[in-house]
Enzyme design. Sequence first.
Site, PDB file in Angstrom:
ATOM      1  N   CYS A 131     -22.877  48.986  37.666  1.00  0.00           N
ATOM      2  CA  CYS A 131     -22.952  48.121  38.842  1.00  0.00           C
ATOM      3  C   CYS A 131     -22.252  48.774  40.033  1.00  0.00           C
ATOM      4  O   CYS A 131     -22.733  49.766  40.561  1.00  0.00           O
ATOM      5  CB  CYS A 131     -22.374  46.744  38.505  1.00  0.00           C
ATOM      6  N   HIS A 150     -24.909  45.039  33.181  1.00  0.00           N
ATOM      7  CA  HIS A 150     -23.557  45.168  32.619  1.00  0.00           C
ATOM      8  C   HIS A 150     -23.562  45.205  31.091  1.00  0.00           C
ATOM      9  O   HIS A 150     -23.438  44.152  30.457  1.00  0.00           O
ATOM     10  CB  HIS A 150     -22.705  43.988  33.080  1.00  0.00           C
ATOM     11  N   GLU A 210     -21.179  46.018  29.221  1.00  0.00           N
ATOM     12  CA  GLU A 210     -19.878  45.585  28.686  1.00  0.00           C
ATOM     13  C   GLU A 210     -19.802  44.070  28.511  1.00  0.00           C
ATOM     14  O   GLU A 210     -18.840  43.567  27.930  1.00  0.00           O
ATOM     15  CB  GLU A 210     -18.736  46.101  29.582  1.00  0.00           C
TER      16      GLU A 210
END
Lengths: 265, 761
Positions: A116, A225, A227
């Site tokens: 990002c 994302h 994560e």
Amino acid sequence: MTAAGLETPLIGGPQPVASTNGDSPLNGVTVGVVTFPGSLDDRDAVRAVRLAGGSAIHLWHGDHDLRNVDAVIIPGGFSYGDYLRAGAISRFAPLMEQITSAASGGADALPVLGICNGFQVLTEAHLLPGSMIKNNHLHFICRDQRLRVENAGTFWTSDYGQGEEIVIPLKNQDGQFVADNRTLDELEGEGRVVFRYVDGNPNGSRRDIAGISNAAGNVVGLMPHPEHAVEAGFGPDSSARGEVGVRGGTDGLGIFTSVLKKLVG
Amino acid sequence: MTAETSRRFNIDTVANAEATPGQALPWAELGLKENEYQRVEEILGRRPTGAELAMYSVMWSEHCSYKSSKVHLRQFGEKVTDAMKEHLLVGIGENAGVVDIGDGWAVTFKVESHNHPSFVEPYQGAATGVGGIVRDIISMGARPVAVMDPLRFGAIDHPDTARLVHGIVAGIGGYGNSLGLPNIGGEVVFDSVYQGNPLVNALAVGVLRHEDIRLANASGAGNRVVLFGARTGGDGIGGASVLASESFDSSKPSKRPAVQVGDPFAEKVLIECCLELFKASVVEGIQDLGAAGISCATSELASNGDGGMHVELTNVLLRDPSLTPGEILMSESQERMMAVVTPGNVADFEAIMDKWAVEYSWLGEVTDTGRLIIEWDGEKIVDVDPRTVAHEGPVYERPYHRPEWLDGVQANGFAAERPTDLRAAVLELMASPNMCSKDWVTDQYDRYVQGNTALAMPDDAGVVRVDEETGLGVAISTDANGRYSYLNPYEGARLALAEAYRNVATSGAEPLAVTDCLNFGSPEDPEVMWQFAETVRGLADACQELGVPVTGGNVSLYNQTGGIAIHPTPVVGVLGVFDDVARRTPSGWREDGQAVYLLGTTADELDGSEWANLRGHLGGQPPVLDLAAEKTLAAILVNCSRDGMIDGAHDLSEGGLAAGLSEMALRFGVGARIGLDELCERDGIDAFTALFSESQARAVVAVPRSEEVRFNDMCTARNFPTIRIGVVDTENQALDVQGYFNLPIDQLREAHEGTLPKYFG
């Protein structure tokens, strides 16, 4: 206490400072996660590395030392508020100079992942081509996004199958990837389009591109994302691999296991 | 700053005030009433200086002093029993209440309004609303972990509504997303009563260890007082007094300059820097700067501590060097904090500021004189007892009386003909502005950041994990129903609490504490004041009955344009605790063959309902509330979660069973076969009533076959009515209400999700 003694951020609150995973064969690999003043997903990236079996430390943007980490993640957020252009100021951070030179090396260049805002920083630092502009619908968008892994040969995607689909969260305001046609053709021709949006382009990105790599494949940037899809119970409601429980999607874990396994050899 | 600066103003010093007793001051323009100004003169024994007048005017404003509401709000304290205090670490009165959630962890949470600024300047008003409540949470020593925003707008098709929706939603997202705070819930309601007075309430939650609690006081004479964060500018001057404490009136000039401007990056850095200050234990007391800016921070810190403070105002770092002392004292520039630091910790404090590149300036020191002295270049411009500014403002026993029109309204129950086409009725309901999907709004908020979100909208409550090792976490829900409160403010407040309490329990958490944001019209209108008094009485009573204390909140009055006041709208937030968030219950079913049960009984209660609202009717009495039943239902839902007896649960409230079943089916896109006959026979109602009545103390749950016996035994043991109304069906992608209609999920989704994009695209 002195300013010098404060170089790495103290992490307050409920989050773990994180780091090692005693049982994992991958815990010898240490990933550095860069914290800028406006970084938001830095602790999440540390958690993801840990859940993937590796070790992680925080790196401070103002430092001049990469502290011998084996790989670097530039996390999501709004590094310096992004009032100018996302990532435009961050590329001048002292640590970015270290990262840029270490990532540009030859065969054993440093693996770097930009997520990002981290992707935006990597394009500003010219480690990756192209640029990100405001989403075509002009809104911030947060949704679970399906992607196709277009190149499973990079440092950060080798744990996926070529063409495998994954679902990970997407959340950004400036996520529309743009580049001139020659650059886009080059990326396509060299297999450097690493992730592509499927089931709908969420932001107007050229050719549905969600993530790209450099020529060597050690530097990868993507807007969604991974994560946030690493821990069952706290990820997306769905997975490309079939039915999962509530917020049970962990399709992003492969990004982190990829680099750890690659570095262990 | 130098003497040169001070020469640019004609500084009204204390000496000058004493020498010129007859000088006229603009107290009325600053929002003070004549009797209030006279009281200031009495307290000081002279006329106030310009700077003192600025301080008293903002601190004695309705927004800061609660002068109209105080006499009623006392009930929240008076009706708290010892048992309710069991989990309370810090109660009402501080920046936010703090609740013990076990294992040494505590949670602080609070909801506040930013209504007036958000109407005048939607983006900045809503953004700084988030910023302000987050600073309240930091001030307690906590790391903010989540936010949610209960919003109320005018009619969805009114030409001004899109301006407000776009600006307010973007402002909340723009600020909150940049802080890295997941937005996990909230409400979006449309009703023409909010046309000129939208409600923008903001809730924040923070977590901390017990030993980390910080309070706003300045103790220890000789300790240094520091202002840090953003520079002070000319924005937000009069925000608390002339903007938030008056009704809108088209004859007056725009109040736009009274709205603050936010810088989320500065706030994000401020959060990290404050947490590092706390960790290093270098601050003695801390206070955020919100309404009334430096006036509030200096007077509150001083009066909560040793009672005195000495400040040199020219040390304040300015964005605009032309600000007068009075403007500096009143400015509501955002992203600022004030702290008290011992001389020994000054170097450590400065090192942390330097690391985060946060600007700071030492303003003065704590004294034991009992006076707040503010100087401008060495000349005394304020000399007051800080308690008279911060705590001893006027208190009004405003007259109130029950509106005469209320009997007529209450007698006018909903009697319209009931539709026979229930399929069309369900589609109409689920596409209606209040019941439609709010994805268009919530997709503009980050719900993932921090990696601890276990449930977010559209589930009944937002759930975040606090401790990664154990899974300890909290659930939060906010609710209000302005129509119920309009029909009966006492019951309306109790119903709002009951719904938030039920939502938290439906997610599986044990309800623990309450915060409220009481949004009303003008307190100078005796009928509005009666609504307010009834609301507080109802809420305090219900809190006592449910055993959950109010830990803090906010009152927003003057939500009125001309003579038109909003519906009384008490927004109630309930916080619950989970020993392990892994056992939270989502608001939908997904496993084929699971049994669908309805808990509770259904009566013909359509007055004030969403259905009546769709038919343009508002009259009668809101649904009957039975708090004992609510308590039992909550206990059942929490036990079911703990013992793994249910896989999905959804409380029934606005829109009744029709909304509940639709939302459960839509949650994971899985259908069900439902039968209403047995329910209708048991409760003596028709199918329409079964679907659209808003009877309370009800929930729908999905029970695995293997758990049905245990589930039924538990409900029987608690003597709580339950009835099996259907079965989850993954084969048929439809909500099939047998004998009445078959509604494909796709069609339902299209109706449900199409509304907001249609209006706001």
